[in-house]
Design a protein around this motif. Structure first.
Motif, PDB file in Angstrom:
ATOM      1  N   HIS A 190     130.861  41.709  73.931  1.00  0.00           N
ATOM      2  CA  HIS A 190     130.592  40.911  72.742  1.00  0.00           C
ATOM      3  C   HIS A 190     131.764  39.985  72.426  1.00  0.00           C
ATOM      4  O   HIS A 190     131.728  39.255  71.454  1.00  0.00           O
ATOM      5  N   TYR A 191     132.799  40.010  73.304  1.00  0.00           N
ATOM      6  CA  TYR A 191     133.876  39.033  73.203  1.00  0.00           C
ATOM      7  C   TYR A 191     133.493  37.841  74.088  1.00  0.00           C
ATOM      8  O   TYR A 191     133.663  37.881  75.303  1.00  0.00           O
ATOM      9  N   ILE A 192     132.988  36.796  73.472  1.00  0.00           N
ATOM     10  CA  ILE A 192     132.432  35.682  74.237  1.00  0.00           C
ATOM     11  C   ILE A 192     133.489  35.009  75.100  1.00  0.00           C
ATOM     12  O   ILE A 192     133.207  34.550  76.208  1.00  0.00           O
ATOM     13  N   GLU A 193     134.738  34.972  74.616  1.00  0.00           N
ATOM     14  CA  GLU A 193     135.794  34.341  75.409  1.00  0.00           C
ATOM     15  C   GLU A 193     136.118  35.161  76.651  1.00  0.00           C
ATOM     16  O   GLU A 193     136.627  34.633  77.637  1.00  0.00           O
ATOM     17  N   GLU A 194     135.801  36.447  76.614  1.00  0.00           N
ATOM     18  CA  GLU A 194     136.001  37.302  77.772  1.00  0.00           C
ATOM     19  C   GLU A 194     135.095  36.870  78.922  1.00  0.00           C
ATOM     20  O   GLU A 194     135.529  36.746  80.074  1.00  0.00           O
ATOM     21  N   ALA A 195     133.833  36.622  78.603  1.00  0.00           N
ATOM     22  CA  ALA A 195     132.887  36.149  79.614  1.00  0.00           C
ATOM     23  C   ALA A 195     133.260  34.754  80.095  1.00  0.00           C
ATOM     24  O   ALA A 195     133.171  34.453  81.289  1.00  0.00           O
ATOM     25  N   GLU A 196     133.698  33.896  79.173  1.00  0.00           N
ATOM     26  CA  GLU A 196     134.074  32.536  79.549  1.00  0.00           C
ATOM     27  C   GLU A 196     135.245  32.542  80.525  1.00  0.00           C
ATOM     28  O   GLU A 196     135.278  31.764  81.475  1.00  0.00           O
ATOM     29  N   PHE A 197     136.192  33.435  80.311  1.00  0.00           N
ATOM     30  CA  PHE A 197     137.384  33.495  81.155  1.00  0.00           C
ATOM     31  C   PHE A 197     137.107  34.177  82.493  1.00  0.00           C
ATOM     32  O   PHE A 197     137.588  33.737  83.542  1.00  0.00           O
ATOM     33  N   LEU A 198     136.301  35.246  82.497  1.00  0.00           N
ATOM     34  CA  LEU A 198     136.166  36.092  83.667  1.00  0.00           C
ATOM     35  C   LEU A 198     135.016  35.732  84.606  1.00  0.00           C
ATOM     36  O   LEU A 198     135.141  35.851  85.823  1.00  0.00           O
ATOM     37  N   ALA A 199     133.896  35.315  84.036  1.00  0.00           N
ATOM     38  CA  ALA A 199     132.646  35.322  84.794  1.00  0.00           C
ATOM     39  C   ALA A 199     132.471  34.125  85.721  1.00  0.00           C
ATOM     40  O   ALA A 199     132.832  33.000  85.382  1.00  0.00           O
ATOM     41  N   ASP A 200     131.880  34.383  86.880  1.00  0.00           N
ATOM     42  CA  ASP A 200     131.432  33.314  87.766  1.00  0.00           C
ATOM     43  C   ASP A 200     130.139  32.703  87.234  1.00  0.00           C
ATOM     44  O   ASP A 200     129.960  31.489  87.285  1.00  0.00           O
ATOM     45  N   ARG A 201     129.244  33.574  86.766  1.00  0.00           N
ATOM     46  CA  ARG A 201     128.009  33.120  86.136  1.00  0.00           C
ATOM     47  C   ARG A 201     127.715  33.976  84.919  1.00  0.00           C
ATOM     48  O   ARG A 201     128.191  35.119  84.813  1.00  0.00           O
ATOM     49  N   VAL A 202     126.896  33.427  84.024  1.00  0.00           N
ATOM     50  CA  VAL A 202     126.547  34.100  82.777  1.00  0.00           C
ATOM     51  C   VAL A 202     125.047  33.999  82.559  1.00  0.00           C
ATOM     52  O   VAL A 202     124.447  32.950  82.803  1.00  0.00           O
ATOM     53  N   ALA A 203     124.453  35.091  82.103  1.00  0.00           N
ATOM     54  CA  ALA A 203     123.060  35.077  81.658  1.00  0.00           C
ATOM     55  C   ALA A 203     123.027  35.393  80.178  1.00  0.00           C
ATOM     56  O   ALA A 203     123.700  36.321  79.724  1.00  0.00           O
ATOM     57  N   PHE A 204     122.257  34.616  79.419  1.00  0.00           N
ATOM     58  CA  PHE A 204     121.989  34.921  78.018  1.00  0.00           C
ATOM     59  C   PHE A 204     120.614  35.576  77.950  1.00  0.00           C
ATOM     60  O   PHE A 204     119.617  34.993  78.404  1.00  0.00           O
TER      61      PHE A 204
END
Length: 278
Positions: A190-204
């Motif tokens: 639920h830390y959105i910046e965590e996904a922005e920093f770490l992820a290659d791809r994101v699904a909502f």
């Protein structure tokens, strides 16, 4: 490495998953974001064999998680949101028990513990009771435990929840290190910046359906490059712009105060779901 085909889950009158489709490549770090009740936990429970789907299929390393659950589980590790270590045992004892449950030999367990305690920087804590560890140390121990049996897929369910920013950054470094060693990572946070920093791809995911799937950069660029936040009509309003100059001109044309900033992944999440991530 992970494949989901038309996956459905019904709880009486509630359709938690509405036929989602998803494929995560080997070595990818994939973030799965959604508000409460969106279907994140249901998806992970199905992928880890804790819940049976109502329809569709899910595969881990080519194994059907419903039809071949034990084979699928041998290929995966799980770090749950809540700390579930045995607080009355030592760091090493927690790891030994996990290795025995996975059928590892004593020699393999001993060698792997040596590797992982060094890997997560807990070597000096091997004989410490878990209840004496800090929150960040417990999280690192849970990651080590999940990696003990050499999984090729690692599920991280809110791995940094409740940690202060400095410790969270240390966990981020460890997660990237794990990915660089070839492990496929499926992350919820639920830390959105965590996904922005770490992820290659994101699904909502929202209300049981995937509403967007792309790289963080492309999801953000679908809105623009720059954002103006302003307060008017008793509400915070955000406008998006392709370039900084257009955003600046818009801000100066309006009398109310404004904030000029870069578009972030939370903007994209709100645009696609209309809700806060949780």
């Amino acid at each position: 490495m992970i494949e989901i085909v038309d996956l459905k889950k019904n709880y009486k009158s509630v359709q938690a998953l509405k036929g989602i489709r998803l494929r995560v490549a080997s070595g990818e770090l994939f973030a799965y974001l959604g508000p409460n009740g969106a279907g994140k936990t249901t998806t992970i429970r199905i992928l880890t064999g804790l819940t049976r789907p109502s329809g569709g299929q899910a595969y881990i390393g080519g194994y059907d998680v419903a039809k071949e659950p034990m084979k699928a589980k041998r290929h995966q590790g799980l770090v749950p949101q809540h700390v579930n270590l045995d607080a009355e045992l030592t760091v090493e004892e927690n790891l030994v028990i996990h290795g025995r449950l996975h059928g590892m030999s004593r020699d393999d367990i001993r060698r792997r513990i040596e590797e992982l305690l060094d890997y997560v920087a807990l070597k000096e804590k091997r004989d410490s009771l878990v209840k004496r560890l800090s929150g960040g140390m417990k999280r690192r121990l849970m990651i080590a435990r999940a990696l003990l049996h050499h999984p090729v897929v690692l599920f991280l369910d809110e791995p940094t929840v409740g940690l202060d920013p400095a410790i969270r950054r240390r966990i981020w470094t460890l997660i990237k290190k794990i990915q660089q060693d070839g492990v496929t990572i499926f992350l919820t946070t639920h830390y959105i910046e965590e996904a922005e920093f770490l992820a290659d791809r994101v699904a909502f995911i929202d209300e049981g359906s995937i509403v967007a799937l792309d790289t963080p950069r492309h999801l953000m660029e679908s809105l623009g490059q720059w954002a103006i936040d302003s307060y008017r009509d008793n509400a915070m309003v955000t406008q998006y712009f392709a370039d900084r100059e257009s955003a600046r001109r818009y801000g100066e044309e309006h009398k109310n105060g404004y904030t000029l900033r870069r578009v972030n992944l939370e903007d994209a999440f709100l645009a696609y779901t209309g809700k806060k991530v949780s």
